[in-house]
Write a protein that holds these residues in place. Sequence first.
Motif, PDB file in Angstrom:
ATOM      1  N   ILE A  36     -35.704 -46.000 -11.277  1.00 53.18           N
ATOM      2  CA  ILE A  36     -34.763 -44.913 -11.000  1.00 53.18           C
ATOM      3  C   ILE A  36     -35.170 -43.703 -11.826  1.00 53.18           C
ATOM      4  CG2 ILE A  36     -32.364 -44.158 -11.175  1.00 53.18           C
ATOM      5  CD1 ILE A  36     -31.559 -47.127 -10.885  1.00 53.18           C
ATOM      6  N   VAL A  37     -35.275 -42.554 -11.161  1.00 53.86           N
ATOM      7  CA  VAL A  37     -35.599 -41.296 -11.829  1.00 53.86           C
ATOM      8  C   VAL A  37     -34.602 -40.251 -11.348  1.00 53.86           C
ATOM      9  CG1 VAL A  37     -37.332 -39.492 -12.163  1.00 53.86           C
ATOM     10  CG2 VAL A  37     -38.053 -41.889 -11.970  1.00 53.86           C
ATOM     11  N   SER A  38     -34.003 -39.530 -12.274  1.00 54.56           N
ATOM     12  CA  SER A  38     -33.003 -38.548 -11.866  1.00 54.56           C
ATOM     13  C   SER A  38     -32.840 -37.463 -12.915  1.00 54.56           C
ATOM     14  CB  SER A  38     -31.651 -39.217 -11.620  1.00 54.56           C
ATOM     15  OG  SER A  38     -30.684 -38.251 -11.248  1.00 54.56           O
ATOM     16  N   ASN A  39     -32.323 -36.326 -12.463  1.00 53.61           N
ATOM     17  CA  ASN A  39     -31.923 -35.258 -13.383  1.00 53.61           C
ATOM     18  C   ASN A  39     -30.417 -35.293 -13.621  1.00 53.61           C
ATOM     19  OD1 ASN A  39     -30.970 -34.281 -10.935  1.00 53.61           O
ATOM     20  ND2 ASN A  39     -32.492 -32.643 -10.778  1.00 53.61           N
ATOM     21  N   PHE A  40     -29.780 -36.462 -13.434  1.00 50.65           N
ATOM     22  CA  PHE A  40     -28.341 -36.516 -13.624  1.00 50.65           C
ATOM     23  C   PHE A  40     -27.931 -36.476 -15.094  1.00 50.65           C
ATOM     24  CE2 PHE A  40     -28.859 -41.175 -12.011  1.00 50.65           C
ATOM     25  CZ  PHE A  40     -29.465 -41.583 -13.187  1.00 50.65           C
ATOM     26  N   GLY A  41     -28.897 -36.321 -15.988  1.00 48.22           N
ATOM     27  CA  GLY A  41     -28.553 -36.084 -17.390  1.00 48.22           C
ATOM     28  C   GLY A  41     -27.920 -34.731 -17.610  1.00 48.22           C
ATOM     29  N   ALA A  42     -28.257 -33.751 -16.747  1.00 48.20           N
ATOM     30  CA  ALA A  42     -27.684 -32.404 -16.810  1.00 48.20           C
ATOM     31  C   ALA A  42     -27.745 -31.854 -18.236  1.00 48.20           C
ATOM     32  CB  ALA A  42     -26.273 -32.388 -16.235  1.00 48.20           C
ATOM     33  N   ALA A  43     -26.586 -31.517 -18.818  1.00 48.97           N
ATOM     34  CA  ALA A  43     -26.561 -30.931 -20.156  1.00 48.97           C
ATOM     35  C   ALA A  43     -26.565 -31.972 -21.263  1.00 48.97           C
ATOM     36  CB  ALA A  43     -25.328 -30.031 -20.306  1.00 48.97           C
ATOM     37  N   ASN A  44     -26.541 -33.246 -20.905  1.00 51.48           N
ATOM     38  CA  ASN A  44     -26.455 -34.300 -21.929  1.00 51.48           C
ATOM     39  C   ASN A  44     -27.198 -35.552 -21.476  1.00 51.48           C
ATOM     40  OD1 ASN A  44     -25.752 -35.895 -24.101  1.00 51.48           O
ATOM     41  ND2 ASN A  44     -23.553 -35.970 -23.635  1.00 51.48           N
ATOM     42  N   PRO A  45     -28.527 -35.491 -21.349  1.00 52.91           N
ATOM     43  CA  PRO A  45     -29.274 -36.681 -20.946  1.00 52.91           C
ATOM     44  C   PRO A  45     -29.048 -37.891 -21.851  1.00 52.91           C
ATOM     45  CG  PRO A  45     -30.637 -34.736 -20.684  1.00 52.91           C
ATOM     46  CD  PRO A  45     -29.399 -34.292 -21.410  1.00 52.91           C
ATOM     47  N   PRO A  46     -28.972 -37.738 -23.181  1.00 54.63           N
ATOM     48  CA  PRO A  46     -28.697 -38.932 -23.997  1.00 54.63           C
ATOM     49  C   PRO A  46     -27.338 -39.553 -23.669  1.00 54.63           C
ATOM     50  CG  PRO A  46     -29.587 -37.177 -25.367  1.00 54.63           C
ATOM     51  CD  PRO A  46     -29.276 -36.564 -24.038  1.00 54.63           C
ATOM     52  N   GLY A  47     -26.336 -38.715 -23.383  1.00 54.03           N
ATOM     53  CA  GLY A  47     -25.028 -39.232 -23.018  1.00 54.03           C
ATOM     54  C   GLY A  47     -25.073 -39.998 -21.710  1.00 54.03           C
ATOM     55  N   ALA A  48     -25.836 -39.481 -20.748  1.00 52.18           N
ATOM     56  CA  ALA A  48     -25.988 -40.194 -19.474  1.00 52.18           C
ATOM     57  C   ALA A  48     -26.677 -41.530 -19.687  1.00 52.18           C
ATOM     58  CB  ALA A  48     -26.782 -39.334 -18.490  1.00 52.18           C
ATOM     59  N   ALA A  49     -27.700 -41.548 -20.536  1.00 49.85           N
ATOM     60  CA  ALA A  49     -28.413 -42.803 -20.804  1.00 49.85           C
ATOM     61  C   ALA A  49     -27.489 -43.829 -21.443  1.00 49.85           C
ATOM     62  CB  ALA A  49     -29.615 -42.530 -21.706  1.00 49.85           C
ATOM     63  N   ARG A  50     -26.673 -43.376 -22.377  1.00 47.71           N
ATOM     64  CA  ARG A  50     -25.733 -44.312 -23.012  1.00 47.71           C
ATOM     65  C   ARG A  50     -24.727 -44.859 -22.001  1.00 47.71           C
ATOM     66  NH1 ARG A  50     -26.285 -40.427 -27.240  1.00 47.71           N
ATOM     67  NH2 ARG A  50     -24.451 -39.281 -26.506  1.00 47.71           N
ATOM     68  N   ARG A  51     -24.303 -44.001 -21.081  1.00 50.14           N
ATOM     69  CA  ARG A  51     -23.346 -44.467 -20.073  1.00 50.14           C
ATOM     70  C   ARG A  51     -23.994 -45.482 -19.136  1.00 50.14           C
ATOM     71  NH1 ARG A  51     -19.415 -46.964 -19.168  1.00 50.14           N
ATOM     72  NH2 ARG A  51     -19.000 -47.218 -16.936  1.00 50.14           N
TER      73      ARG A  51
END
Length: 453
Positions: free
Chosen positions: A86-101
């Motif tokens: 899976i590859v995405s730009n859904f990290g937006a303004a907080n990629p580390p936060g998206a990864a943790r989620r």
Amino acid sequence: MQREALLRIGCAAGFSGDRTDAAEPVVDALIAAGGPAVLIFETLAERTLALAQLARRDHPDGGYEPLLDDLLRPVLDRCLRSGVRIVSNFGAANPPGAARRIAALARELGLREPRIAVVSGDDLSGDMHRDMLRQAIGPAIDGLKIVSANAYVGAETIADALAAGADIVVCGRVADPSLTVGPALAHFGWARDDWDRLARATMAGHLLECGAQVSGGYYADPGFKDVPGLAQLGYPIAEIDADGHCVITKPPGTGGRIDAHTVKEQLLYEVHDPAAYLTPDVVADIGEAAVTELGTDRVRLSGVRGHRRPAELKVNVCHESGWLAEGEISYAGPRAEARARLAADVLRERLQALGPLRVDLIGVTSVLGDDAGLALASRPVGDARDVRLRVALNHADRGAAERLGREVTALYTCGPAGGGGVRTSVRPRLGTVSCLVPRQQVTTSHEFLSWSR
């Protein structure tokens, strides 16, 4: 991965807010086809990052794609078990936060721990980057209340993360086609100055990046360009070969159509110069490209050439730009259009000290109107019997902007006759300034999420 094999890349989102049930048919098709596969979600637009930064002001752990759970929950298990990355730009303004989620979601679902790589370097909103932006934009930047500043970075760091074993790569503002170029670069091991192959993968990514547009969604125009099964559109899949050429298809049994017409429309979408489509990875040239139908919902793109990538990267700077106030009220029945026009005249007179109003008569003149009101003024009063009046005002002061809503509401009893269904809103407005910065001043990297329970 066998580098001589096809790489299949499926797209399950074309913007933030896209359908959340698109991924399952795509993943099913990727698994059924066998071989290396990647699922991409493209969830950013020009101002999505600014909205994400504003969201972080209230919720510091947020700022990533708000539909992240809805997008991933239905397919995360199948992707991890079958090896679909899976590859995405859904990290937006907080990629580390998206990864943790995502890590937390995997735990909730009882899945194995995915290797999640976080790409960083696109965010230029910090004080350390202000001199760079001042050189690019000029002294005007000092008067801007910057909300976000992000460079459109390319595919190389995505490729590095995949080559290092990432199951999932979470990005911020990478260029849309780079979500496809990165997996292709990692899979086939192309040289990073193999301009022709990079350009071909870029245009494959360009066909995928808007999701169902290439499957007939944005193409549909009933009676002129008919598209079957529009309610159940199949999102696209690109089959990319070792030379970067691709075949665009979609999951079997899904709605929509993929043919030479839909592919050509998407191929030219937002391309300012077909001979020089600028991206961070390459300058793509589709001047001699060939679009060939191979069968039902199978179209091959070939003949794309590439040139050396630009020396600069595009940066979008979003800034606070006052307040946008809107108000709507409906008029119906005999002389409805005349009453709506009179209401607009009343509002203009009472609010003239605040600046010009945007006036739309929805159903008469709106989409084809203009901020100066010339289109409406030049149109004689008609006999429309169902008219929605919309007025809008931009103002630096929130209190002044809020007055518009009160004035629209007052039309209930202050006239004209028969108005109803008032709705008003006030929200912050964002402005955008685009510039170019030297590529060497933007450094990207990836880091794997450190798991902790």
